[in-house]
Design a protein around this motif. Structure first.
Motif, short mmCIF file in Angstrom:
data_model
loop_
_atom_site.label_atom_id
_atom_site.label_comp_id
_atom_site.label_asym_id
_atom_site.label_seq_id
_atom_site.Cartn_x
_atom_site.Cartn_y
_atom_site.Cartn_z
N GLU A 1 0.91 -1.19 0.16
CA GLU A 1 0.04 0.11 -0.44
C GLU A 1 0.99 1.57 0.08
N GLN B 1 2.29 1.51 -3.40
CA GLN B 1 1.62 1.93 -4.82
C GLN B 1 1.21 3.56 -3.97
N ARG B 2 1.40 3.91 -3.24
CA ARG B 2 1.05 5.46 -2.79
C ARG B 2 2.27 6.40 -3.17
N THR C 1 3.44 5.46 -5.45
CA THR C 1 3.67 5.61 -7.05
C THR C 1 2.96 6.02 -7.49
N ASP C 2 2.05 6.73 -7.01
CA ASP C 2 0.74 7.78 -7.36
C ASP C 2 1.36 8.57 -7.36
N TYR C 3 1.95 8.90 -6.59
CA TYR C 3 2.72 10.32 -5.92
C TYR C 3 3.12 10.59 -7.48
N GLU D 1 3.93 9.21 -10.39
CA GLU D 1 2.33 10.04 -11.49
C GLU D 1 2.28 11.06 -11.01
N VAL D 2 1.98 11.62 -10.19
CA VAL D 2 0.93 13.18 -10.25
C VAL D 2 2.35 13.83 -10.63
#
Length: 105
Positions: A78, A81-82, A84-86, A88-89
């Motif tokens: 988790e 993933q956070r 990775t998401d950051y 990408e943003v």
């Protein structure tokens, strides 16, 4: 070479991210070999894939890779993933900034 320095990657966003990482390595990495590699790449002397194959850099790069593998194994999915998401943003924001800069040139 571009007006902002060497072309580090075909994708301008990846190139900008790579340049940022190289500047951090150049400024603060404890390995003199990696600092020199960063300096050479930022100056347009060589390409990452060529420099990574040299015996001088193989050890430090293997060490860094091993540290990442250990980090990834210990990092909860988790949390990773956070991150990775950051990333990408951030990549998307950087792409927008580069697009805006290109429109004003």
């Amino acid at each position: 070479m571009t007006e902002h320095g060497p072309r580090l990657h075909d994708d301008p966003v990846t190139g900008a991210l790579l340049a940022s990482a190289l500047k951090q390595i150049q400024a603060s990495n404890p390995s003199p070999a990696l600092r020199e590699m960063a300096t050479d790449l930022l100056a347009g002397r060589g390409q990452l894939h060529d420099l990574a194959r040299t015996s001088q850099l193989a050890g430090p790069l293997q060490d860094a890779t091993q540290r990442f593998v250990q980090f990834r194994e210990q990092c909860p999915d988790e949390m990773f993933q956070r991150m990775t998401d950051y990333a990408e943003v951030y990549r998307h924001q950087l792409q927008q900034a580069l697009d805006e800069e290109a429109r004003h040139e």
